[in-house]
Structures are given as C-alpha cells and as structure tokens.
Design a protein around this motif. Structure first.
Motif, PDB file in Angstrom:
ATOM      1  N   ILE A 110       1.114  -1.221  -0.037  1.00  0.00           N
ATOM      2  CA  ILE A 110       0.172  -0.057  -0.052  1.00  0.00           C
ATOM      3  C   ILE A 110       1.064   1.266  -0.175  1.00  0.00           C
ATOM      4  O   ILE A 110       1.719   1.707   0.967  1.00  0.00           O
ATOM      5  CB  ILE A 110      -0.947  -0.130   1.053  1.00  0.00           C
ATOM      6  CG1 ILE A 110      -1.986  -1.325   1.006  1.00  0.00           C
ATOM      7  CG2 ILE A 110      -1.677   1.185   1.364  1.00  0.00           C
ATOM      8  CD1 ILE A 110      -2.529  -1.695   2.429  1.00  0.00           C
ATOM      9  N   ALA A 111       0.785   2.011  -1.103  1.00  0.00           N
ATOM     10  CA  ALA A 111       1.645   3.221  -1.037  1.00  0.00           C
ATOM     11  C   ALA A 111       1.196   4.282  -0.688  1.00  0.00           C
ATOM     12  O   ALA A 111      -0.048   4.625  -0.497  1.00  0.00           O
ATOM     13  CB  ALA A 111       1.958   3.325  -2.682  1.00  0.00           C
ATOM     14  N   PRO A 112       1.913   5.504  -0.281  1.00  0.00           N
ATOM     15  CA  PRO A 112       1.329   6.581   0.310  1.00  0.00           C
ATOM     16  C   PRO A 112       0.604   7.180  -1.016  1.00  0.00           C
ATOM     17  O   PRO A 112       1.075   7.264  -2.153  1.00  0.00           O
ATOM     18  CB  PRO A 112       2.647   7.420   0.490  1.00  0.00           C
ATOM     19  CG  PRO A 112       3.993   6.517   0.283  1.00  0.00           C
ATOM     20  CD  PRO A 112       3.480   5.334  -0.347  1.00  0.00           C
ATOM     21  N   LEU A 113      -0.409   7.984  -0.684  1.00  0.00           N
ATOM     22  CA  LEU A 113      -1.070   8.976  -1.701  1.00  0.00           C
ATOM     23  C   LEU A 113      -0.350  10.081  -1.759  1.00  0.00           C
ATOM     24  O   LEU A 113       0.495  10.559  -1.313  1.00  0.00           O
ATOM     25  CB  LEU A 113      -2.458   9.315  -0.898  1.00  0.00           C
ATOM     26  CG  LEU A 113      -3.548   8.473  -0.528  1.00  0.00           C
ATOM     27  CD1 LEU A 113      -4.577   9.169   0.418  1.00  0.00           C
ATOM     28  CD2 LEU A 113      -4.021   7.635  -1.831  1.00  0.00           C
ATOM     29  N   PRO A 114      -0.559  10.550  -3.100  1.00  0.00           N
ATOM     30  CA  PRO A 114       0.224  11.698  -3.424  1.00  0.00           C
ATOM     31  C   PRO A 114      -0.016  12.916  -2.662  1.00  0.00           C
ATOM     32  O   PRO A 114      -1.300  13.174  -2.124  1.00  0.00           O
ATOM     33  CB  PRO A 114      -0.222  11.819  -4.978  1.00  0.00           C
ATOM     34  CG  PRO A 114      -1.538  11.316  -5.130  1.00  0.00           C
ATOM     35  CD  PRO A 114      -1.488  10.231  -4.373  1.00  0.00           C
ATOM     36  N   PRO A 115       1.081  13.630  -2.175  1.00  0.00           N
ATOM     37  CA  PRO A 115       0.736  14.946  -1.310  1.00  0.00           C
ATOM     38  C   PRO A 115       0.002  15.914  -1.996  1.00  0.00           C
ATOM     39  O   PRO A 115       0.014  16.367  -3.132  1.00  0.00           O
ATOM     40  CB  PRO A 115       2.278  15.251  -1.000  1.00  0.00           C
ATOM     41  CG  PRO A 115       3.231  14.616  -1.798  1.00  0.00           C
ATOM     42  CD  PRO A 115       2.397  13.623  -2.562  1.00  0.00           C
ATOM     43  N   ASN A 116      -0.637  16.549  -1.024  1.00  0.00           N
ATOM     44  CA  ASN A 116      -1.227  18.146  -1.476  1.00  0.00           C
ATOM     45  C   ASN A 116      -0.218  19.004  -1.486  1.00  0.00           C
ATOM     46  O   ASN A 116       0.828  18.925  -0.325  1.00  0.00           O
ATOM     47  CB  ASN A 116      -2.572  18.358  -0.658  1.00  0.00           C
ATOM     48  CG  ASN A 116      -3.487  17.447  -1.156  1.00  0.00           C
ATOM     49  OD1 ASN A 116      -3.880  17.091  -2.129  1.00  0.00           O
ATOM     50  ND2 ASN A 116      -4.123  16.831   0.020  1.00  0.00           N
ATOM     51  N   ARG A 117      -0.393  20.006  -2.051  1.00  0.00           N
ATOM     52  CA  ARG A 117       0.642  21.246  -2.066  1.00  0.00           C
ATOM     53  C   ARG A 117       0.516  22.352  -0.948  1.00  0.00           C
ATOM     54  O   ARG A 117      -0.568  23.132  -0.774  1.00  0.00           O
ATOM     55  CB  ARG A 117       0.609  22.066  -3.299  1.00  0.00           C
ATOM     56  CG  ARG A 117       1.133  21.197  -4.469  1.00  0.00           C
ATOM     57  CD  ARG A 117       0.911  21.734  -5.841  1.00  0.00           C
ATOM     58  NE  ARG A 117       1.507  23.287  -5.790  1.00  0.00           N
ATOM     59  CZ  ARG A 117       2.653  23.400  -6.342  1.00  0.00           C
ATOM     60  NH1 ARG A 117       3.314  22.199  -7.130  1.00  0.00           N
ATOM     61  NH2 ARG A 117       3.183  24.568  -6.271  1.00  0.00           N
ATOM     62  N   VAL A 118       1.008  21.855   0.153  1.00  0.00           N
ATOM     63  CA  VAL A 118       0.826  22.749   1.353  1.00  0.00           C
ATOM     64  C   VAL A 118       2.270  23.384   1.749  1.00  0.00           C
ATOM     65  O   VAL A 118       3.230  22.766   1.464  1.00  0.00           O
ATOM     66  CB  VAL A 118       0.512  21.796   2.574  1.00  0.00           C
ATOM     67  CG1 VAL A 118       0.201  22.939   3.875  1.00  0.00           C
ATOM     68  CG2 VAL A 118      -0.930  21.065   2.281  1.00  0.00           C
ATOM     69  N   ALA A 119       2.216  24.719   1.755  1.00  0.00           N
ATOM     70  CA  ALA A 119       3.349  25.267   2.269  1.00  0.00           C
ATOM     71  C   ALA A 119       4.262  24.682   3.310  1.00  0.00           C
ATOM     72  O   ALA A 119       3.631  24.406   4.344  1.00  0.00           O
ATOM     73  CB  ALA A 119       3.093  27.029   2.381  1.00  0.00           C
ATOM     74  N   GLU A 120       5.537  24.908   3.083  1.00  0.00           N
ATOM     75  CA  GLU A 120       6.432  24.515   4.281  1.00  0.00           C
ATOM     76  C   GLU A 120       6.738  25.337   5.294  1.00  0.00           C
ATOM     77  O   GLU A 120       6.830  26.674   4.961  1.00  0.00           O
ATOM     78  CB  GLU A 120       7.825  23.915   3.497  1.00  0.00           C
ATOM     79  CG  GLU A 120       8.037  22.708   2.946  1.00  0.00           C
ATOM     80  CD  GLU A 120       7.722  21.355   3.648  1.00  0.00           C
ATOM     81  OE1 GLU A 120       8.172  21.555   4.918  1.00  0.00           O
ATOM     82  OE2 GLU A 120       7.047  20.660   3.318  1.00  0.00           O
ATOM     83  N   PRO A 121       6.576  25.009   6.753  1.00  0.00           N
ATOM     84  CA  PRO A 121       6.415  26.009   7.764  1.00  0.00           C
ATOM     85  C   PRO A 121       8.105  26.655   7.721  1.00  0.00           C
ATOM     86  O   PRO A 121       9.122  25.941   7.540  1.00  0.00           O
ATOM     87  CB  PRO A 121       6.287  25.270   8.871  1.00  0.00           C
ATOM     88  CG  PRO A 121       6.387  23.708   8.705  1.00  0.00           C
ATOM     89  CD  PRO A 121       5.920  23.634   6.861  1.00  0.00           C
ATOM     90  N   ASP A 122       8.154  27.674   8.025  1.00  0.00           N
ATOM     91  CA  ASP A 122       9.478  28.573   8.324  1.00  0.00           C
ATOM     92  C   ASP A 122       9.944  28.453   9.827  1.00  0.00           C
ATOM     93  O   ASP A 122       9.494  29.359  10.348  1.00  0.00           O
ATOM     94  CB  ASP A 122       9.499  29.864   7.663  1.00  0.00           C
ATOM     95  CG  ASP A 122      10.694  30.781   7.868  1.00  0.00           C
ATOM     96  OD1 ASP A 122      11.626  30.023   8.425  1.00  0.00           O
ATOM     97  OD2 ASP A 122      10.537  31.909   7.687  1.00  0.00           O
ATOM     98  N   MET A 123      10.219  27.460  10.302  1.00  0.00           N
ATOM     99  CA  MET A 123      10.498  27.292  11.691  1.00  0.00           C
ATOM    100  C   MET A 123      11.299  28.301  12.478  1.00  0.00           C
ATOM    101  O   MET A 123      11.111  28.741  13.393  1.00  0.00           O
ATOM    102  CB  MET A 123      10.980  26.038  12.017  1.00  0.00           C
ATOM    103  CG  MET A 123      10.141  24.691  11.651  1.00  0.00           C
ATOM    104  SD  MET A 123       8.282  25.095  12.293  1.00  0.00           S
ATOM    105  CE  MET A 123       8.551  24.687  14.125  1.00  0.00           C
ATOM    106  N   ALA A 124      12.298  28.814  11.583  1.00  0.00           N
ATOM    107  CA  ALA A 124      13.452  29.670  12.200  1.00  0.00           C
ATOM    108  C   ALA A 124      12.744  30.989  12.768  1.00  0.00           C
ATOM    109  O   ALA A 124      13.136  31.743  13.446  1.00  0.00           O
ATOM    110  CB  ALA A 124      14.652  30.027  11.142  1.00  0.00           C
TER     111      ALA A 124
END
Ligand code: C2O
Ligand code: CU
Length: 436
Positions: A297-311
């Motif tokens: 069972i493969a992962p589903l394709p990711p949705n395009r969500v912005a990466e957090p800027d943790m710094a």
C-alpha cells in the motif's frame, strides 16, 4: 432511559445517496426528513437533512475542480453551509457573522469554490450548529486524486450518535447548559452510515473514508475483517502510511484507510464502549477476488501545502479554560474560553502576515477533551519531542494536555478557530484570526 448507555446495536445498512457527477451545478436543499436510523421494526426518526436524505448527498469532485452548489433553506431556522477542511476562498467558508450573513428561511446562497486538496472532507451547517448538526445537516465531500489509488471499492463511513427517546424521536434539550459545561450532547444510539457499493469480496482492496459527524462525541473505532494502513488524516496524506490499529476520531476528524479484506463474512466497525464492543456498522463480504495483486500500500500523492518556516515562526499560546469542575466554570459571557475571552471578540485573537508561520501551544486547562479546529488551513501537529507531525485541520487535546501545532497562515481572510465539540463552541470556546 439511561442516556449513558447505548441502545441495542443495529447493523442495518443505511446507504448514502450521492450526486450525479454529470451535472456541475447542484442544489443542496436543507429540509426536514424522516429516516430509519433505528433497526427495522422501530419507528423512523424525524431529522433534518439535504435533498430528502440524512446525511446529505455525497459530493464528489476531482482535485482542482469547482464545487458549485446552490444552497436552499427550507428549514424553520436560518442556516449556512461550511465546507470543513477545504482551504477555501474566505467568502465561501459559510460562517455567519464572519464570512456571510445567515441564509434566512426560504432564502438561498451560491457556494462556488475550487477544491485544492484531494482527500476526505465534509460539509455541515454552521449556524446554530449544536442543534442543526445534531439534527443531521451534514454530508461527505470527497475530492478525488487526479489518479486515484488502485482499490476495488472506495467507501465513505460516516459515524454519528443521536440522543433518542423510546419512540425513536430526537430528545429535546439541545440548549442544555449541563451538557455544554461537560462533554456536550452525547447520544444514546450510534452507528456508521456507509456508502452503498457493489459486492465486497474477500481479498478486495478497499479505501475506507471515516468521518466523525457527531457534535460532541470522540469515537474510538476498531475496524475488523481487514488488514491495512492509515493513509490520510483530515484529508491530508501521511508521508508514511501507518499500520491500521484502533482509531480515535474527535468530532469532525477524518481517517482514510486502504486495506485488504481478510474476512469471509463481514468488515465491521466497533466502538469499544465500556469494554463491551458496540457494533456501529458492517459491510457484508461475499465471494473472493482471485485476481487482486497484493502490492504494498503506497502513500497517497501529497497535497501542495506550504512548508513552515520554523526559524522565523511566531510563538503563541492558546489556553483552553472553563467548564464544569473548574473554579472558573461560569465566565461572564459563557462557560468556556480561550485566553480568558469567551466567544468572538470584536478584534481577532491574532493577525498574521500573509504566509507567516506560527507555532501555537494549545494548553488544555479544563477537565474535558477538546477538538480544536482552524478554518481555511491545515496545520502540523508537533509531537512532545518537537518533531513536526502530520497535517490536520482538527486536533484532539485531552484534559490537562498540551500540544503544539505549526501553521503557515497563507489563506487571506477572517478564519474561525474553535472547539468542534459544538456544545463547547456555542458556550464560548471560539475565536477568530485574521490573515492579510
Ligand atoms: Cu466543521 Cu467551524 O467547523
Ligand atoms: Cu471543547
């Protein structure tokens, strides 16, 4: 009747209706309905629903495609529709007093938006929701991947509870202050409403989309007769699918499973209440699929969500307060509060620059669990050692617990932030934020 104990289990199949995919424009008509939710032989229950059914029809679109719905209010109360979990255009979010006016009795409203993320979502009333959702004003909203995973059946499993009288009617007391100050309006009868399907066979691979539509109850669910993986939470794919074990769904949360049918008889959904499992619903199994290849069972394709800027993340605190069994139970304007404010303030709790990352510590200083929901965005849960976890739109915070979430606020507008135990929301546990 003892409200704390469930009525007899019933495994009658109630099937979910669905919209035809052919017509784009749909009418969603809120109206009274009579539904056989109790076992056959018991009386039907008067509820509210859409287009003659409770739950409302399953709306299915392809990712990136428009949802175009004319909502008609044929109820005896104003209403509105919220598209839960969709990273939506603010004007279409369905929140009276914040994004639109209520839709009056006999009025209507056009909801038009694009569905940016594939996954399992749902729609529900967002006016007097503690009563309107309890009466049945909700339905599934499924956004299909451009190329969906290879499964034999794609089924929606809506879980709900109702508080019913001996003759199958909804018990009154929607406005009960006692319920609101405790765990909310909990039902005495629960079940899973499952989409109808062609015959499910042993060795079939199935996708199960669980949605907790209850106003206040946290459901634990054991799924039997299958082995498989959890592939998405609140619509958003997990980077690494997790082995299917007992599920916990706060109100409004969703879980997607992809699994292989191993039983020769039934796939069953149990609520493990008080040590004696309560059957919520079942899918009959007949025959065997001889041609299914058991590919991993493969992962589903990711949705395009912005990466957090943790710094550069803003650090914020949200403290849950109030409720029964605390010294601050009766607050000036309500039973529950966030950061000493009960209910919607004139000003937003926070204002964000467009695209700003915030790390918010959710601290539950009450004696009850809360399912905290942010509109218009998904956020990451952060685990206790600081690892950024899965994306969710609703997070369950147990009594006394603290959990950080990280969100990139990149959807402009005014967004509600509230407890999805709808009795708590009504009694003050709600606020809003503003994104430039
Ligand atoms: Cu599912 Cu503010 O709602
Ligand atoms: Cu709550």
């Amino acid at each position: 009747m003892n409200r704390r104990s469930f009525l007899m289990t019933s495994a009658v199949a109630v099937t979910l209706p669905s919209f035809g995919l052919a017509d784009r424009r749909q009418v969603l008509r809120a109206e009274p309905v009579s539904v056989q939710i109790l076992p056959d032989g018991s009386p039907p229950t008067d509820l509210w629903g859409f287009n003659g059914s409770m739950p409302g029809p399953e709306i299915r679109v392809k990712q990136g495609q428009p949802v175009d719905v004319n909502f008609e209010n044929k109820l005896t109360q104003p209403s509105s529709v919220h598209w839960h979990g969709i990273r939506i255009d603010n004007a279409m979010d369905g929140v009276p007093g914040l994004t639109q006016d209520t839709v009056p009795v006999e009025g209507n409203f056009d909801y038009r938006f694009l569905a940016p993320d594939a996954g399992t979502y749902w729609y529900h009333s967002h006016d007097r929701s503690w009563e309107q959702v309890a009466r049945g004003l909700f339905g599934p909203l499924i956004v299909e991947e451009a190329s969906p995973p290879d499964v034999d059946h794609d089924l929606t499993v809506l879980i709900d509870d109702w508080r019913l009288t001996e003759d199958g009617e909804q018990a009154g007391g929607f406005d009960s202050m006692h319920d609101r100050a405790h765990a909310g309006r909990l039902g005495n009868f629960a079940r899973a409403l499952i989409t109808s399907t062609a015959q499910v066979r042993q060795s079939d691979r199935v996708r199960l989309r669980l949605i907790n539509a209850a106003t206040d109850r946290v459901f634990s669910v054991d799924v039997t007769g299958v082995t498989g993986m959890i592939v998405a939470l609140d619509g958003m794919p997990l980077t690494t699918p997790e082995l299917l074990t007992r599920l916990v769904l706060a109100p409004a949360q969703r879980v997607d499973i992809i699994a292989d049918v191993v039983s020769e008889e039934n796939v069953e959904f149990f609520f493990p209440a008080n040590g004696s499992p309560y059957l919520l619903g079942q899918i009959a199994v007949e025959g065997t699929n001889m041609s299914r290849s058991a590919a991993p069972i493969a992962p589903l394709p990711p949705n395009r969500v912005a990466e957090p800027d943790m710094a550069n993340a803003a650090r914020l605190d949200l403290v849950m307060q109030g409720g029964a069994m605390t010294s601050r139970m009766m607050m000036r304007d309500g039973i529950w509060a966030f950061n000493d404010i009960s209910g919607m303030g004139e000003a937003p709790m926070w204002q964000f620059e467009h695209g700003q990352t915030a790390r918010i510590s959710l601290r539950n200083d009450t004696r009850f669990a809360h399912g905290i929901h942010l509109h218009g965005h998904h956020f990451h849960e952060v685990d206790p050692i600081g690892t950024i976890g899965p994306l969710r739109d609703t997070t369950l915070v147990a009594a006394g617990e603290q959990r950080d979430i990280v969100c990139v606020f990149d959807n402009p507008g005014n967004w509600l932030l509230h407890c999805h135990m709808l009795g708590h929301q009504t009694a003050g546990m709600k606020t809003w934020v503003q994104v430039a």
